[in-house]
Every structure is written in structure tokens, then in C-alpha cells.
Design a protein around this motif. Structure first.
Motif, short mmCIF file in Angstrom:
data_model
loop_
_atom_site.label_atom_id
_atom_site.label_comp_id
_atom_site.label_asym_id
_atom_site.label_seq_id
_atom_site.Cartn_x
_atom_site.Cartn_y
_atom_site.Cartn_z
N VAL A 182 0.86 -1.18 0.00
CA VAL A 182 0.00 0.00 0.00
C VAL A 182 0.90 1.23 0.00
CG1 VAL A 182 -1.92 1.15 1.19
CG2 VAL A 182 -1.62 -1.35 1.41
N GLU A 183 0.71 2.14 -0.97
CA GLU A 183 1.59 3.30 -1.08
C GLU A 183 0.80 4.58 -1.29
OE1 GLU A 183 5.49 2.85 -3.11
OE2 GLU A 183 4.60 1.02 -3.94
N SER A 184 1.20 5.62 -0.56
CA SER A 184 0.59 6.94 -0.72
C SER A 184 1.59 8.01 -0.30
CB SER A 184 -0.68 7.05 0.14
OG SER A 184 -1.21 8.37 0.10
N GLN A 185 1.79 8.97 -1.16
CA GLN A 185 2.67 10.12 -0.88
C GLN A 185 4.04 9.70 -0.36
OE1 GLN A 185 0.32 12.61 1.74
NE2 GLN A 185 -0.92 13.41 0.06
N GLY A 186 4.60 8.66 -0.98
CA GLY A 186 5.93 8.22 -0.61
C GLY A 186 5.99 7.33 0.62
N LYS A 187 4.86 7.02 1.23
CA LYS A 187 4.81 6.13 2.40
C LYS A 187 4.32 4.76 1.95
CE LYS A 187 5.70 9.61 5.21
NZ LYS A 187 6.98 9.73 5.93
N ARG A 188 4.88 3.70 2.57
CA ARG A 188 4.50 2.35 2.20
C ARG A 188 4.17 1.51 3.43
NH1 ARG A 188 8.30 -1.47 -1.49
NH2 ARG A 188 7.46 -0.08 -3.10
N LEU A 189 3.14 0.69 3.26
CA LEU A 189 2.74 -0.32 4.25
C LEU A 189 2.62 -1.64 3.50
CD1 LEU A 189 1.49 -1.38 6.96
CD2 LEU A 189 -0.72 -0.60 6.07
N THR A 190 3.34 -2.65 3.98
CA THR A 190 3.27 -3.97 3.36
C THR A 190 2.48 -4.90 4.26
OG1 THR A 190 5.41 -3.63 2.27
CG2 THR A 190 4.59 -5.88 2.40
N LEU A 191 1.39 -5.44 3.73
CA LEU A 191 0.53 -6.34 4.47
C LEU A 191 0.94 -7.77 4.12
CD1 LEU A 191 -2.80 -4.38 3.93
CD2 LEU A 191 -1.25 -4.30 5.90
N ILE A 192 1.52 -8.48 5.10
CA ILE A 192 2.27 -9.71 4.81
C ILE A 192 1.47 -10.99 4.99
CG2 ILE A 192 4.48 -8.61 5.30
CD1 ILE A 192 4.46 -10.03 8.03
N GLY A 193 0.19 -10.89 5.33
CA GLY A 193 -0.62 -12.10 5.45
C GLY A 193 0.01 -13.10 6.39
N ASP A 194 0.19 -14.33 5.90
CA ASP A 194 0.72 -15.42 6.74
C ASP A 194 2.15 -15.79 6.37
OD1 ASP A 194 -1.62 -15.46 8.11
OD2 ASP A 194 -2.11 -17.56 7.72
N LEU A 195 2.96 -14.81 6.02
CA LEU A 195 4.39 -15.10 5.86
C LEU A 195 5.00 -15.54 7.19
CD1 LEU A 195 5.89 -12.34 3.52
CD2 LEU A 195 5.41 -14.73 3.00
#
Length: 334
Positions: A247-260
Motif C-alpha cells: 500500500v503506497e501513498s505520498q511516498g509512504k509504504r505499508l506492506t501487508l504480509i498475510g501469513d508469511l
């Protein structure tokens, strides 16, 4: 012996004081004989606060949603010597069975409301299935959700889609990796599965079938943008089509990793340890190491499905393993 002399006037002045002292003593004796009344005798409430936590990611509003917790026998599920598991748990003041969070993430991009995973619904026991109530508590309605991105089709990630066979999110399009859809929706695969695995197929099919019949199920085959601002990335291994979302917005990122990863207290320090839920242990291990190394290098935000709620933080490399730095709690949405 010297005896003080008290004049009549002095005695008269002291009499009210002596009377007051005597009265106080009598009242104290009387009070001691009365039954004790405690204002703390209120019933225990035995409920937690609503399970959602909100933050901004650039221009996007991200709300972590807790579907509940479930006790997992991680000492039996993790593929490692029991002493290793017990020692790692004890180091974090934990023990098996381990109470484990099931988290989903709601993302308001300003133009679309996107939900990543849907919790367990009624497929995983009575302590889960709270997603709908938490979404309502967070100020949203199920019919406002435009898109639902599924990391994989295990019951604790898709069970909230169709409780009692009804579309819980009537206006949403479901997005899932084609490989996961093909594996879990296959009757032949279900028939060939061991008896203790058939329930996974039944849960997936019960959750997705109504959306597929309504033309609301969309699949993807390669990494790319699923909805504006959110990209999928294949991390096959835990399941045939496991995917994570960036997920990316205005240079910020969030990675949703599920069941890694499932058990932070064990698998962060020893990321080579796999779990019985993995379809392909070797591939699941490789995907975890590769993705975690990249995330630790970037220092970007991470959202984990099974870390203690809200499951938001950052990964940091520590030799052969990793450490978790949870987000600093804020009473403000920023």
C-alpha cells in the motif's frame, strides 16, 4: 506528687472538648460494629475495548481491525524441537497454547474503501468472527466496502465473507491470486486431501462461491496494481497462491504480509522454522526470508495478520533473524 489545679472556669471551658472526645470514641466503637460497605463491589465486566486502531499512511487512512484471538497449540504446529519452542516462548513470558491475534486491515484511499482479509467468521471457533462488529465500531458499514483483497484462502482470512451463506459485503469485488482460487475451489483437490485438511477447502468454497456466482470474484496472475495505490506481490508457499499487498501513498509504504509468519516470539529469531499450515514449507521459508530482508532494509511499515493487535510495526535485522518494532501508540490519527 504535684497535682495541677483546674479552676471552675477552666473546667467549664474544657467540658465541651471532653464531651466531643467521648462522643467520637462512642461513634468509632459503633462504626466498628457495623457491616463493612465497599464501593468496589461492582461486577467484573470481562469485555475488551473495540478492536480497531487507526493511522494515516500519506493520504490514506489505515484501520487495523481485530477479528478476535484464538489459542493455537504452537508447540505442535511449529516444526522445531519442543525445547526450542518452549525456550523462545518463555523468553517473551509466553507459553503454549499461544493466544494469537487475527487481524485484517481497512484502507480508505479517499476514492475507495478496501479491506485486506476478512477474519474467520464462524469457521474458527467462538473467540473469532468479530470483524463486522469492529468495522461498525470504527465508523464504517459493510456495504461501503468497494474491494476485498485476500492474501490467501485459509478460513481465518476468508470466513468473514459469507456468514450463513449471505454476502457480508454486497457491493465489494473480491480479489485473489488465480493459483489460490484454482487450488482451494477445486473439488478434485478437496477429495484428494487428507481428512483433517478437507475443512480448509469447505471453508474456502463456502466463503467464495456466492461472490463467484454473482460475478464479484476477480483473480490476478502476476504482480501489479490491484486497485489504485495497492499492488499485489506473489509470495507462494504458505499456500499455492499466497500474496502480500503493498500500500503506497505520498511516498509512504505499508506492506501487508498475510501469513508469511505466524508466531513472532519464535519465528522472528529463527525464521527458518516453518508451521504445519504451510503447503510448501521450503518455499514458505524462502519467501519469508527474502521478503523480511527487503522490509528490514527499507524500514517501511508492516502489517501482520497474526502478530499481537494491531499488528503494525517495522522489521529490523538481527544477525540471522529479525526483531519487531511495534508502532508507537498514538491517541491521534496521524
Amino acid at each position: 506528687m504535684f497535682t495541677p489545679k483546674i479552676s471552675q472556669a477552666g473546667w467549664t471551658r474544657r467540658t465541651p472538648v471532653l464531651r466531643q472526645l467521648a462522643l467520637s470514641a462512642c461513634l468509632a466503637v459503633a462504626a466498628a460494629s457495623l457491616p463493612t460497605v465497599s464501593h468496589a463491589e461492582a461486577p467484573l465486566q470481562k469485555v475488551q475495548a473495540p478492536g480497531w486502531y487507526r493511522m494515516m499512511l500519506g493520504a490514506f487512512e489505515v484501520t487495523a481491525i481485530n477479528d478476535g484471538t484464538v489459542d493455537l497449540p504452537v508447540d505442535k504446529l511449529l516444526h522445531a524441537p519442543p525445547t526450542t519452542i518452549a525456550q523462545n516462548l518463555k523468553k517473551h513470558y509466553l507459553a503454549a497454547p499461544l493466544e494469537t491475534s487475527v487481524n485484517a486491515f481497512l484502507i480508505n484511499t479517499g476514492s475507495r474503501l478496501v479491506l485486506v482479509d476478512t477474519g474467520a467468521g464462524g469457521l474458527f471457533g467462538p473467540t473469532l468472527g468479530r470483524l463486522a462488529a469492529q468495522i461498525a465500531s470504527a465508523g464504517y458499514k459493510p456495504e461501503q466496502v468497494d474491494d476485498i483483497l485476500i492474501t490467501h484462502m485459509h478460513p481465518d482470512h476468508v470466513g468473514g465473507l459469507s456468514p450463513e451463506g449471505k454476502l457480508a459485503f454486497p457491493n465489494a469485488t473480491i480479489h485473489v491470486d488465480q493459483a489460490d482460487r484454482d487450488f482451494w475451489m477445486s473439488k478434485a483437490n478437496m477429495d484428494a486431501a487428507p481428512a483433517d485438511k478437507k475443512g480448509f477447502f469447505q471453508g474456502a468454497q463456502a466463503s467464495l462461491s456466492a461472490y463467484e456466482a454473482a460475478g464479484k470474484l476477480k483473480t490476478f496472475n502476476a504482480d501489479g496494481e490491484v486497485v489504485p495505490g495497492i499492488r499485489s506481490q506473489a509470495t507462494h508457499g504458505h499456500t499455492a497462491g499466497h500474496a502480500i499487498y503493498l500500500v503506497e501513498s505520498q511516498g509512504k509504504r505499508l506492506t501487508l504480509i498475510g501469513d508469511l509468519i505466524h508466531v513472532a516470539s519464535v519465528q522472528l529469531e529463527s525464521p527458518q522454522i516453518t508451521i504445519g499450515f504451510d503447503s510448501d514449507e521450503k518455499q514458505a521459508r524462502a519467501q519469508r526470508l527474502k521478503t523480511f530482508q527487503q522490509l528490514a532494509k527499507e524500514g517501511s511499515l508492516v502489517g501482520a495478520a497474526h502478530f499481537p493487535f494491531p499488528g503494525l510495526g517495522r522489521l529490523r535485522s538481527t544477525g540471522k533473524g529479525f526483531a519487531w518494532e511495534a508502532v508507537n501508540y498514538s491517541s491521534q490519527v496521524k
